[in-house]
Scaffold this motif. Structure first.
Motif, PDB file in Angstrom:
ATOM      1  N   LEU A 356      27.281  32.410  60.088  1.00  0.00           N
ATOM      2  CA  LEU A 356      27.369  33.631  60.887  1.00  0.00           C
ATOM      3  C   LEU A 356      27.455  34.862  59.988  1.00  0.00           C
ATOM      4  O   LEU A 356      26.857  35.910  60.283  1.00  0.00           O
ATOM      5  CB  LEU A 356      28.591  33.555  61.808  1.00  0.00           C
ATOM      6  N   VAL A 357      28.198  34.746  58.884  1.00  0.00           N
ATOM      7  CA  VAL A 357      28.288  35.853  57.931  1.00  0.00           C
ATOM      8  C   VAL A 357      26.898  36.198  57.383  1.00  0.00           C
ATOM      9  O   VAL A 357      26.556  37.370  57.192  1.00  0.00           O
ATOM     10  CB  VAL A 357      29.251  35.489  56.786  1.00  0.00           C
ATOM     11  N   LEU A 358      26.080  35.169  57.162  1.00  0.00           N
ATOM     12  CA  LEU A 358      24.748  35.397  56.588  1.00  0.00           C
ATOM     13  C   LEU A 358      23.788  36.074  57.563  1.00  0.00           C
ATOM     14  O   LEU A 358      22.744  36.578  57.143  1.00  0.00           O
ATOM     15  CB  LEU A 358      24.146  34.067  56.119  1.00  0.00           C
ATOM     16  N   THR A 359      24.104  36.074  58.847  1.00  0.00           N
ATOM     17  CA  THR A 359      23.224  36.768  59.800  1.00  0.00           C
ATOM     18  C   THR A 359      23.255  38.285  59.583  1.00  0.00           C
ATOM     19  O   THR A 359      22.426  38.995  60.154  1.00  0.00           O
ATOM     20  CB  THR A 359      23.620  36.461  61.260  1.00  0.00           C
ATOM     21  N   ARG A 360      24.177  38.763  58.759  1.00  0.00           N
ATOM     22  CA  ARG A 360      24.280  40.207  58.476  1.00  0.00           C
ATOM     23  C   ARG A 360      23.535  40.580  57.191  1.00  0.00           C
ATOM     24  O   ARG A 360      23.645  41.714  56.710  1.00  0.00           O
ATOM     25  CB  ARG A 360      25.750  40.611  58.369  1.00  0.00           C
ATOM     26  N   PRO A 368      28.376  39.296  45.654  1.00  0.00           N
ATOM     27  CA  PRO A 368      29.832  39.016  45.618  1.00  0.00           C
ATOM     28  C   PRO A 368      30.544  39.268  46.944  1.00  0.00           C
ATOM     29  O   PRO A 368      31.469  38.532  47.296  1.00  0.00           O
ATOM     30  CB  PRO A 368      30.356  39.958  44.523  1.00  0.00           C
ATOM     31  N   THR A 369      30.135  40.289  47.676  1.00  0.00           N
ATOM     32  CA  THR A 369      30.896  40.656  48.876  1.00  0.00           C
ATOM     33  C   THR A 369      30.310  40.109  50.173  1.00  0.00           C
ATOM     34  O   THR A 369      31.026  39.994  51.164  1.00  0.00           O
ATOM     35  CB  THR A 369      30.982  42.192  49.001  1.00  0.00           C
ATOM     36  N   GLU A 370      29.020  39.768  50.193  1.00  0.00           N
ATOM     37  CA  GLU A 370      28.392  39.337  51.445  1.00  0.00           C
ATOM     38  C   GLU A 370      27.851  37.905  51.410  1.00  0.00           C
ATOM     39  O   GLU A 370      27.933  37.183  52.396  1.00  0.00           O
ATOM     40  CB  GLU A 370      27.252  40.305  51.803  1.00  0.00           C
ATOM     41  N   ILE A 371      27.283  37.480  50.284  1.00  0.00           N
ATOM     42  CA  ILE A 371      26.675  36.142  50.202  1.00  0.00           C
ATOM     43  C   ILE A 371      27.706  35.106  49.767  1.00  0.00           C
ATOM     44  O   ILE A 371      27.810  34.025  50.355  1.00  0.00           O
ATOM     45  CB  ILE A 371      25.484  36.137  49.228  1.00  0.00           C
ATOM     46  N   LEU A 372      28.489  35.437  48.750  1.00  0.00           N
ATOM     47  CA  LEU A 372      29.459  34.483  48.202  1.00  0.00           C
ATOM     48  C   LEU A 372      30.460  33.971  49.243  1.00  0.00           C
ATOM     49  O   LEU A 372      30.677  32.758  49.350  1.00  0.00           O
ATOM     50  CB  LEU A 372      30.186  35.122  47.011  1.00  0.00           C
ATOM     51  N   PRO A 373      31.106  34.852  50.036  1.00  0.00           N
ATOM     52  CA  PRO A 373      32.066  34.332  51.033  1.00  0.00           C
ATOM     53  C   PRO A 373      31.407  33.372  52.022  1.00  0.00           C
ATOM     54  O   PRO A 373      32.021  32.372  52.424  1.00  0.00           O
ATOM     55  CB  PRO A 373      32.565  35.601  51.742  1.00  0.00           C
ATOM     56  N   VAL A 450       7.840  44.929  55.014  1.00  0.00           N
ATOM     57  CA  VAL A 450       7.586  43.496  54.816  1.00  0.00           C
ATOM     58  C   VAL A 450       8.852  42.795  54.354  1.00  0.00           C
ATOM     59  O   VAL A 450       9.213  41.718  54.848  1.00  0.00           O
ATOM     60  CB  VAL A 450       6.432  43.282  53.811  1.00  0.00           C
ATOM     61  N   ARG A 451       9.558  43.397  53.390  1.00  0.00           N
ATOM     62  CA  ARG A 451      10.810  42.801  52.909  1.00  0.00           C
ATOM     63  C   ARG A 451      11.843  42.731  54.025  1.00  0.00           C
ATOM     64  O   ARG A 451      12.542  41.725  54.181  1.00  0.00           O
ATOM     65  CB  ARG A 451      11.351  43.620  51.726  1.00  0.00           C
ATOM     66  N   GLU A 452      11.947  43.804  54.794  1.00  0.00           N
ATOM     67  CA  GLU A 452      12.894  43.797  55.918  1.00  0.00           C
ATOM     68  C   GLU A 452      12.496  42.744  56.950  1.00  0.00           C
ATOM     69  O   GLU A 452      13.359  42.086  57.538  1.00  0.00           O
ATOM     70  CB  GLU A 452      12.940  45.184  56.571  1.00  0.00           C
ATOM     71  N   GLY A 453      11.195  42.602  57.172  1.00  0.00           N
ATOM     72  CA  GLY A 453      10.726  41.595  58.126  1.00  0.00           C
ATOM     73  C   GLY A 453      11.058  40.184  57.675  1.00  0.00           C
ATOM     74  O   GLY A 453      11.459  39.332  58.488  1.00  0.00           O
ATOM     75  N   ILE A 454      10.893  39.918  56.380  1.00  0.00           N
ATOM     76  CA  ILE A 454      11.222  38.589  55.847  1.00  0.00           C
ATOM     77  C   ILE A 454      12.703  38.288  56.062  1.00  0.00           C
ATOM     78  O   ILE A 454      13.077  37.204  56.540  1.00  0.00           O
ATOM     79  CB  ILE A 454      10.860  38.517  54.345  1.00  0.00           C
ATOM     80  N   VAL A 455      13.562  39.251  55.720  1.00  0.00           N
ATOM     81  CA  VAL A 455      15.006  39.046  55.865  1.00  0.00           C
ATOM     82  C   VAL A 455      15.379  38.919  57.345  1.00  0.00           C
ATOM     83  O   VAL A 455      16.235  38.101  57.722  1.00  0.00           O
ATOM     84  CB  VAL A 455      15.795  40.187  55.190  1.00  0.00           C
TER      85      VAL A 455
END
Length: 500
Positions: A356-360, A368-373, A450-455
């Motif tokens: 769920l955190v990764l949906t952001r 460190p602050t968004e992917i790691l947790p 394109v980058r935003e679309g991929i994410v």
């Protein structure tokens, strides 16, 4: 001594002073098998350039392995029961090492594809024999918890370790070493297995269920192949639909035949057991979400954030550590005192929370602050879940069915991985394309859109993974009703020698 419930001769393996060293051997083999599902992913671009593979054919480096592995697991498990688990384990190790060396020396794409298929075939012998050796070696509830904690940690983190090792070998040596590395591991494991592992002989009078092999393995190959082809071709492609239809028909015929076969390939009482069925389904659903995470995060870190192969591999290290902690330090310590679902349900909720955190995620998220947790939460959740799944699914199985039961656990894991890769990648691709189409108005901003679309596609697919993880927790809570191992009735544990 004979087991009064099965008539099979048993040995007191819990008193074997070498059993913990034997666990190291089993763990090495399991790690090798799981590593190879992902270790070549990071090396694939280099291998493609070196061997002149087309974009359309490169997927066979992955698909050839998963097809043979997933399709032949039931056969491998039954062979282990018939000819002996240790003997099958050794054959699998030697064959896997030879296939790895063959692939490392590949001079063309066809040679590499064949090597990967051979690796998968020998992995289908190795994986169920390793798990069944573990099942028959550790029967004391407390020791069983520790042993399965280590095994569950490797099963859950092996794929992430594969990214780390693959990145290091590709960047500092070359892609061929992603295959050659299996040879020294296998040599050490063979020497250890010959010296340390004990096992009762196989069932010389048993027969192999040939129609069951053709129907079951054919059905699994067709289904796994269908999910693999759904990624590049799309879900509505005629070949994909045909593969699914053939696979379902063969598996239905397989189930019908197993009710009539004199010596069935998969005795149906194994999957009729509520706890085992719940574990198989929980494993498949959990792995769907986990493999989706590996796929998306690999591309996100390298393509969006610009990480090198080594940096990408190391980025998965906290996930690996968290899985090991969750499995060996939490689940293994608690399982003797709490019911398996009291670990599996919170584990799936915790893993879903990490997803769920990764949906952001955005194009400029901070690791460190968004992917790691998120990776830490995901790892702890998977560690909490995998260990009780493996332990509960294989508990109380008659020795002559240990191999095929272990194969069924591995099959649910392998099929779940294939489904997860195909399903979530299709969701991500479709959502990403729709986003780009809707937002691409200024050609000057094409690269950013394109980058935003991929994410965006990744985050939509991760939402699906969150739902699948929560469904896995629901299945575990409703279906897995087993008590803590120390409170189970004696009939659920293999009878020790002293009791016979």
């Amino acid at each position: 001594m004979s087991d009064p419930r099965t008539g099979e001769t048993t040995t007191s393996l819990d008193t074997d002073p070498h059993r913990w060293w034997g666990l190291v051997v089993i763990a090495l083999a399991q790690l090798m098998v799981v590593l190879d599902a992902t270790i070549v992913n990071i090396a694939l671009p280099s291998a493609q350039r070196a061997l002149g593979m087309s974009d359309g054919n490169r997927q066979w480096v992955i698909t050839a392995y998963t097809l043979a592995f997933g399709g032949l697991l039931l056969l491998g498990g039954r062979i282990a029961d018939i000819v002996g688990r240790k003997r099958t384990f050794l054959i699998g190790l030697v064959g896997f090492a030879a296939a790895s060396a063959f692939g490392g020396a590949a001079t063309g794409s066809g040679m590499l594809f064949l090597a990967r298929a051979l690796q998968g075939a020998f992995a289908a012998l190795l994986a169920p024999s390793a798990l069944s050796l573990l099942t028959t070696t550790f029967t004391d509830p407390r020791e069983r918890g520790k042993a399965f904690g280590i095994y569950g940690a490797l099963a859950g983190s092996g794929s992430a370790i594969g990214f780390i090792v693959g990145g290091l070998l590709t960047e500092y040596l070359n892609w061929r070493w992603c295959l050659y590395v299996n040879v020294p591991i296998a040599i050490v494991a063979v020497l250890g297995a010959v010296t340390l592992l004990r096992d009762s002989p196989g069932h010389a009078g048993a027969r192999l269920d040939v129609p069951g092999v053709l129907l079951g393995c054919g059905g699994l190959v067709s289904v796994v192949y269908g999910f693999s082809e759904a990624n590049p071709r799309g879900w509505s492609d005629p070949l994909v639909l045909t593969l699914f239809a053939v696979g379902v028909a063969l598996l239905a015929a397989f189930v019908w035949w197993q009710t009539r076969a004199p010596v069935p390939l998969l005795p149906l009482h194994i999957v009729r057991d509520r706890n085992r069925a719940g574990c198989f389904l929980t494993m498949a659903l959990a792995v769907i979400g986990m493999f989706g995470l590996f796929l998306f995060m690999t591309y996100y870190l390298q393509v969006i954030l610009g990480y090198s192969p080594v940096q990408t591999g190391l980025a998965f290290l906290p996930l690996t550590v968290a899985i090991i902690i969750g499995s060996t330090q939490i689940s293994a310590r608690l399982l003797p005192r709490v019911a398996p679902r009291m670990l599996m349900v919170p584990g799936m909720v915790l893993a879903a929370s990490g997803m769920l955190v990764l949906t952001r995620m955005t194009v400029d998220s901070s690791y460190p602050t968004e992917i790691l947790p998120a990776l830490v939460l995901m790892g702890l959740g998977m560690g909490l879940t995998f260990m009780p799944v493996f332990s509960t699914a294989t508990a109380g199985v008659a020795p002559q069915d240990a191999g095929v039961t272990s194969a069924t656990v591995n099959t649910s894991q392998q099929v779940g991985g294939s489904i997860g890769t195909a399903l979530l990648n299709t969701v991500a691709t479709t959502s990403g394309a729709a986003y780009i189409t809707a937002h691409l108005r200024d050609p000057a901003q094409k690269d950013l859109i394109v980058r935003e679309g991929i994410v965006h596609g990744y985050t939509v697919a991760i939402w699906w993974a969150v739902g699948i993880m929560l469904l896995a927790g629901l299945v575990a809570g409703l279906m897995v009703t087993a008590k803590p191992p120390t409170r189970e009735s004696p009939a659920r544990a293999p009878v020790p020698e002293s009791a016979t």
